[in-house]
Design a protein around this motif. Structure first.
Motif, short mmCIF file in Angstrom:
data_model
loop_
_atom_site.label_atom_id
_atom_site.label_comp_id
_atom_site.label_asym_id
_atom_site.label_seq_id
_atom_site.Cartn_x
_atom_site.Cartn_y
_atom_site.Cartn_z
N GLU A 345 0.68 -1.56 0.13
CA GLU A 345 -0.32 0.15 -0.24
C GLU A 345 0.96 1.50 0.03
OE1 GLU A 345 -4.23 1.87 2.27
OE2 GLU A 345 -2.87 -0.34 2.79
N ASP A 346 1.72 1.00 0.81
CA ASP A 346 2.64 2.17 1.09
C ASP A 346 3.78 2.95 -0.32
OD1 ASP A 346 2.35 2.54 3.45
OD2 ASP A 346 4.16 1.42 4.07
N ASP A 347 3.45 1.40 -1.04
CA ASP A 347 3.86 1.73 -3.12
C ASP A 347 3.32 2.46 -3.69
OD1 ASP A 347 6.55 0.15 -2.08
OD2 ASP A 347 5.24 -1.87 -2.90
N ILE A 348 1.87 2.73 -3.27
CA ILE A 348 1.16 4.05 -4.37
C ILE A 348 1.20 5.18 -4.55
CG2 ILE A 348 -1.01 4.38 -4.82
CD1 ILE A 348 -2.04 1.60 -2.96
N HIS A 373 -8.64 1.09 -10.04
CA HIS A 373 -8.74 -0.11 -9.62
C HIS A 373 -7.16 -0.30 -8.90
CE1 HIS A 373 -12.23 -1.93 -11.14
NE2 HIS A 373 -12.44 -1.17 -12.01
N LEU A 374 -7.34 -0.40 -7.37
CA LEU A 374 -5.75 -0.32 -7.10
C LEU A 374 -5.35 -2.24 -6.72
CD1 LEU A 374 -6.46 2.57 -4.17
CD2 LEU A 374 -4.87 2.51 -6.87
N CYS A 397 -16.27 3.55 -7.43
CA CYS A 397 -15.35 3.68 -8.17
C CYS A 397 -13.96 3.94 -8.12
CB CYS A 397 -15.82 5.94 -8.81
SG CYS A 397 -15.02 6.45 -7.30
N ILE A 398 -14.06 3.37 -6.81
CA ILE A 398 -12.55 2.65 -6.56
C ILE A 398 -12.39 1.78 -5.66
CG2 ILE A 398 -9.84 3.48 -4.98
CD1 ILE A 398 -11.75 6.35 -4.62
N ARG A 399 -11.82 0.70 -6.64
CA ARG A 399 -12.02 -0.67 -5.83
C ARG A 399 -10.99 -1.54 -6.40
NH1 ARG A 399 -16.97 -1.43 -5.40
NH2 ARG A 399 -16.49 -3.43 -5.53
N ARG A 400 -10.38 -2.11 -4.73
CA ARG A 400 -9.46 -2.85 -4.22
C ARG A 400 -9.98 -4.43 -4.73
NH1 ARG A 400 -11.34 1.01 -0.68
NH2 ARG A 400 -11.57 -1.00 1.28
N HIS A 401 -7.92 -4.46 -5.42
CA HIS A 401 -8.56 -6.25 -5.30
C HIS A 401 -6.61 -6.60 -4.26
CE1 HIS A 401 -10.96 -5.41 -8.72
NE2 HIS A 401 -10.18 -4.40 -8.79
#
Length: 469
Positions: A345-348, A373-374, A397-401
């Motif tokens: 997550e810190d790499d985003i 999409h993250l 509008c923001i999806r996590r995978h």
């Protein structure tokens, strides 16, 4: 009071049901209360004067409504509807009624909101990580102290004072020769990233089109540490191609990346050799892209633009997104989906800004224009992709995978309905712009690009619908 998209209904008085309302609207001769006067344009200041239960107006998606007659028919109650009285109720309407049309109050429309009074509609204000303070923007700003916890250094570059008329809009870069340009500013922004601003002679631009890249060369130590070895890397500026006198690069610093590590250690005033432009794909405007195939130059407009990137592969599409987001009439002409893959997550990179943009379009009533999409291959928490079954549009509008980019993620992206294009006439015969349903661009390590290409082809895209930066 409603929260999220869960609405509390109230008991309505007899004779105030939705059926009663529809009967009233069928028979009412003057539901707006304007005495038969036709609709006109209003300022937001005028709308704000109508903010009481006896005189309530609101704005939804640029249209002005006199909602006074509807107050006691509203299933959510008078007070719920009064939250939007005298104000722009677009965001509230989209949150509570994401899939409901405005047909129930269409006869209450009194006019349109004056262009430019819409709160942020279509034209996004600066948001975190995209603002001048963080990206060094398109304009120089005087900064007296460090911001955002980042370390920053700056010098006045000697390049380009007093450009002549002939130098205006000249290109500082050439694809066939190296140009030595000075670093003027450098800033750490977190996630292992550095922002660097390079100076060009006053009035000059890079000469790159949106989405094209340059080549940078530096000397770095060889594996034995005994001497300097020339190394070259491709970088895409994140500043506007129209920026004059400077351009910005975002560089992800990798622990064993010889070029990125060398770049991060540059000091203001040091010069770096560069050349360009390079790249056979670029963005023009109005959702139209150009592509060079041999001697032929093609132009096309996709209804659904899909960007699948990994890590610092965000930079080529970031510049495209920044330019597209600033086009006032672009929203509604197509759909953009960004699939951003990282390890942790810190790499985003620039996560806050990307999420803010996705949610801002929803708030402005432009549903489905930009979805994010993250994808994390190694999330630290177990709740990374836990999402509610009853999401608001701002959440949807923001999806996590979790895991690597997979067929299920690609299928979910491609299954999204592509909205009908608004205000976009078919291209005139001979203008050379071809309409395509979908176009995908990828940017990441070679293995990542190959894997994504395979997934997209399996999902039904053709080879000419996929481009790897």
């Amino acid at each position: 009071m409603a929260t999220g998209n869960v609405r509390n209904k109230v008991s309505l008085k007899p004779g105030f049901s939705q059926l009663d309302w529809m009967r009233l609207m069928r028979s009412a001769k003057d539901p707006t209360g304007l005495g038969g006067k036709g609709p006109r344009t209003y300022t937001m200041e005028e709308v704000r004067r109508h903010n009481s239960e006896h005189d309530a107006w609101t704005v939804i998606r640029g249209r002005v409504y006199n909602i006074t007659p509807y107050l006691h028919y509203h299933p959510g109650g008078v007070q719920e509807l009064m939250r939007a009285a005298g104000d722009d109720g677009t965001a509230l309407f989209n949150e509570i009624h994401p899939w409901v049309s405005l047909s129930m109050i269409e006869r209450l429309e009194v006019g349109r909101l004056r262009k430019g009074d819409e709160p942020g509609r279509r034209v996004l204000p600066p948001v975190p990580e995209f603002s001048a303070n963080t990206t060094m923007g398109e304009e120089e700003e005087e900064e007296d102290e460090e911001e955002d916890g980042g370390e920053e250094q700056e010098v006045q570059a000697g390049a380009g004072a007093g450009a002549t008329a002939e130098q205006q809009h000249a290109c500082a870069l050439d694809p066939d020769r190296w140009s030595s340009l000075p670093l003027s500013r450098i800033k750490s922004i977190g996630a292992g990233c550095m922002l660097l601003r390079f100076a060009m002679p006053a009035g000059q631009r890079t000469g790159l089109k949106t989405g094209q890249h340059l080549v940078l060369r530096m000397l770095s130590e060889d594996s034995s540490g005994s001497g300097g070895v020339e190394r070259q890397r491709h970088y895409t500026p994140i500043s506007s191609p129209e920026a004059e006198g400077h351009f910005d690069l975002l560089v992800k610093v990798y622990p064993h990346g010889r070029v990125s590590s060398a770049v991060s250690q540059l000091q203001p005033g040091e010069r770096v050799d560069m050349r360009g432009p390079f790249g056979s794909l670029w963005y023009t405007d109005s959702f139209v892209f150009g592509r060079q195939l041999g001697a032929e130059e093609l132009h096309f407009r996709p209804r659904h633009l899909i960007m699948v990137v990994a890590g610092s592969g965000l930079t080529p599409v970031l510049q495209i997104l920044k330019v597209m987001f600033k086009e006032e009439t672009l929203a509604g002409k197509g759909r953009i989906t960004l699939v951003f893959c990282n390890r942790h997550e810190d790499d985003i990179i620039l996560r806050e800004g990307l999420e803010a943009h996705a949610q801002k379009f929803v708030d402005d009533g432009i549903l489905g224009f930009f979805d994010l999409h993250l994808v994390l291959s190694q999330p630290k928490g177990s709740d990374w992709n836990v999402q509610s079954d009853r999401e608001s549009p701002r959440e949807a509008c923001i999806r996590r995978h979790t895991g690597r980019i997979s067929a299920s993620v690609v299928e979910q992206v491609l299954a999204t309905e592509v909205p009908l294009v608004e205000d976009t006439a078919e291209p005139e015969e001979g203008d050379g712009v071809r309409q395509v349903d979908r176009f995908a661009m990828t940017c990441g390590p070679e293995g990542f690009d190959a894997h994504v290409r395979e997934l997209l082809i399996r999902a039904g895209l053709a080879e000419d619908q996929i481009f790897a930066f």
